[in-house]
Design an enzyme around this catalytic site. Structure first.
Site, PDB file in Angstrom:
ATOM      1  N   THR A 114      33.181  -7.831 -17.962  1.00 18.88           N
ATOM      2  CA  THR A 114      33.256  -6.644 -17.095  1.00 18.88           C
ATOM      3  C   THR A 114      33.743  -5.420 -17.877  1.00 18.88           C
ATOM      4  O   THR A 114      34.640  -4.701 -17.447  1.00 18.88           O
ATOM      5  CB  THR A 114      34.178  -6.916 -15.889  1.00 18.88           C
TER       6      THR A 114
ATOM      7  N   ASP B  63      45.866 -17.698 -14.814  1.00 19.18           N
ATOM      8  CA  ASP B  63      45.849 -17.177 -13.448  1.00 19.18           C
ATOM      9  C   ASP B  63      46.052 -18.364 -12.518  1.00 19.18           C
ATOM     10  O   ASP B  63      45.279 -19.333 -12.566  1.00 19.18           O
ATOM     11  CB  ASP B  63      44.518 -16.474 -13.163  1.00 19.18           C
TER      12      ASP B  63
ATOM     13  N   GLU C 166      42.634  -1.521 -18.714  1.00 21.60           N
ATOM     14  CA  GLU C 166      42.073  -2.726 -19.325  1.00 21.60           C
ATOM     15  C   GLU C 166      40.728  -2.440 -19.978  1.00 21.60           C
ATOM     16  O   GLU C 166      40.408  -2.989 -21.038  1.00 21.60           O
ATOM     17  CB  GLU C 166      41.931  -3.830 -18.280  1.00 21.60           C
TER      18      GLU C 166
ATOM     19  N   ASP D 208      52.635  -7.964 -17.555  1.00 18.39           N
ATOM     20  CA  ASP D 208      52.586  -7.686 -16.118  1.00 18.39           C
ATOM     21  C   ASP D 208      53.740  -8.380 -15.416  1.00 18.39           C
ATOM     22  O   ASP D 208      54.051  -9.548 -15.706  1.00 18.39           O
ATOM     23  CB  ASP D 208      51.265  -8.168 -15.526  1.00 18.39           C
ATOM     24  N   VAL D 209      54.337  -7.707 -14.445  1.00 20.38           N
ATOM     25  CA  VAL D 209      55.521  -8.227 -13.768  1.00 20.38           C
ATOM     26  C   VAL D 209      55.179  -9.331 -12.772  1.00 20.38           C
ATOM     27  O   VAL D 209      56.020 -10.204 -12.500  1.00 20.38           O
ATOM     28  CB  VAL D 209      56.278  -7.092 -13.062  1.00 20.38           C
ATOM     29  N   ASP D 210      53.968  -9.323 -12.217  1.00 21.28           N
ATOM     30  CA  ASP D 210      53.605 -10.316 -11.207  1.00 21.28           C
ATOM     31  C   ASP D 210      53.177 -11.624 -11.873  1.00 21.28           C
ATOM     32  O   ASP D 210      52.115 -12.178 -11.589  1.00 21.28           O
ATOM     33  CB  ASP D 210      52.508  -9.785 -10.281  1.00 21.28           C
TER      34      ASP D 210
ATOM     35  N   GLY E 187      56.829   0.245  -6.834  1.00 23.43           N
ATOM     36  CA  GLY E 187      56.565  -0.053  -5.431  1.00 23.43           C
ATOM     37  C   GLY E 187      57.010  -1.460  -5.087  1.00 23.43           C
ATOM     38  O   GLY E 187      58.059  -1.937  -5.519  1.00 23.43           O
TER      39      GLY E 187
ATOM     40  N   PHE F 150      56.233  -3.233 -15.695  1.00 25.40           N
ATOM     41  CA  PHE F 150      56.210  -2.220 -14.648  1.00 25.40           C
ATOM     42  C   PHE F 150      56.492  -2.886 -13.306  1.00 25.40           C
ATOM     43  O   PHE F 150      55.779  -3.816 -12.901  1.00 25.40           O
ATOM     44  CB  PHE F 150      54.858  -1.509 -14.605  1.00 25.40           C
TER      45      PHE F 150
END
Length: 327
Positions: free
Chosen positions: A218, A299, A276, A184-186, A97, A94
């Site tokens: 979480t 990450d 998630e 994820d694109v980032d 924006g 995705f």
């Protein structure tokens, strides 16, 4: 004895034929997936051992699904086996924006490291199709741009991801691919990512939680949400940035998660981490057949650890306040 008119008999016959056709159609929209694991003759590789291997990490789940770490597979052997099957891997991403700015690095690094020499189809979902960069793709690799609406809330974009993937599978992907990864694109690829990642239903262990106990996960803890997981339940915490498997199995996953997201919306509740949270609920009760270690979803903000010997794919450092429509 009951007697039926000829019209009634025709109706019953048509009904039976319709049911049979419907059942056949539901099975045929997905490409064939079951194939034997055949190794070519005279393929030379290091003899495997049952005594020597990684001892610093666990490489199998309690339900006997493999956890893929560097040193637990032979890359040449596994790629050779799967290449002989002539499979196609779909990859959804995705770029909505300002996130479209990450697309070039994602695609260019994918071409260097992701499923090299395999048939790959990228599906880019974006509200800015004119901003999709032109990237040189290797033979057997294709890119489709699918326009989707933008949003003023990143949470809404996240929540609609399951619905959009489900619809794309129905309309297009089911006819064009055998496996699918939703990424994820980032993020960027840094090292080999090959056929060792393929399986019926694949999830990745979250890099920030693989050393934690379940009481620190979480998960969504409110019983009012359909993503609810009690405090005394849970296997691993899975990252929503990566899931995959057979197209048919991922279709089922996205359909269930979409329905649960919509039910929560009707009840005016939003799970802690949107899709998630629902992904983790689904995978708790529908166990993945293969888990990828945090090597496959690191990450860049996190310090490297000794057990993660190779970073294959990672989320890049970014300023959320600048790229998200809301924080």
């Amino acid at each position: 004895m009951y007697h039926f008119s000829s019209n009634a008999k025709q109706f019953v016959l048509l009904l039976i034929v319709g049911i049979v056709l419907l059942l056949g159609l539901s099975k045929s929209i997905f490409r064939s997936r079951e194939q034997n694991i055949i190794s070519p003759e005279r393929l030379l590789y290091k003899q495997p051992s049952v005594l020597v291997g990684r001892t610093d990490v666990v490489a199998v789940t309690p339900w006997l699904a493999p956890i893929v770490w560097e040193g637990t597979f032979d890359p040449d052997l596994v790629d050779t086996i799967y290449k002989s099957m002539n499979i196609t891997i779909a990859t959804t991403v995705f770029a909505v924006g300002k996130y479209v700015r990450f697309l070039r690095d994602f695609l260019e690094t994918a071409e260097k490291h992701f499923m090299v020499d395999f048939n790959v189809r990228y599906y880019v979902f974006t509200d800015r199709p004119d901003d999709v960069p032109s990237v040189n793709l290797s033979q057997g690799r294709h890119l489709s741009v699918i326009q989707v609406p933008g949003s003023n809330r990143w949470q809404e974009i996240s929540a609609r991801r399951m619905e959009i993937i489900q619809t794309a599978i129905e309309r297009q992907i089911s006819r064009e691919a055998d496996y699918i990864f939703c990424l994820d694109v980032d993020s960027k690829f840094h090292a080999r990512w090959g056929a060792e990642s393929l399986g019926r239903l694949v999830a990745v262990i979250h890099p920030w939680f693989y050393q934690a106990t379940r009481d620190h996960f979480t998960y969504e803890r409110r019983p009012a949400s359909t993503a609810y997981i009690p405090m005394d339940e849970g296997d691993y915490y899975y990252a929503g940035a990566l899931f995959g498997g057979f197209v048919e199995d991922v279709y089922t996953l996205t359909k269930v998660c979409r329905n649960q997201l919509e039910e929560d919306a009707r009840n005016s509740i939003e799970a802690a981490w949107q899709e998630e949270s629902h992904l983790n609920r689904y995978l708790l009760y529908n166990k993945p057949s293969k888990l990828l270690s945090p090597e496959y979803q690191w990450d860049d903000k996190k310090t490297n650890t000794k057990e993660v010997k190779v970073i294959r794919f990672s989320s890049v450092v970014k300023n959320y306040a600048e790229i998200r429509p809301n924080v």
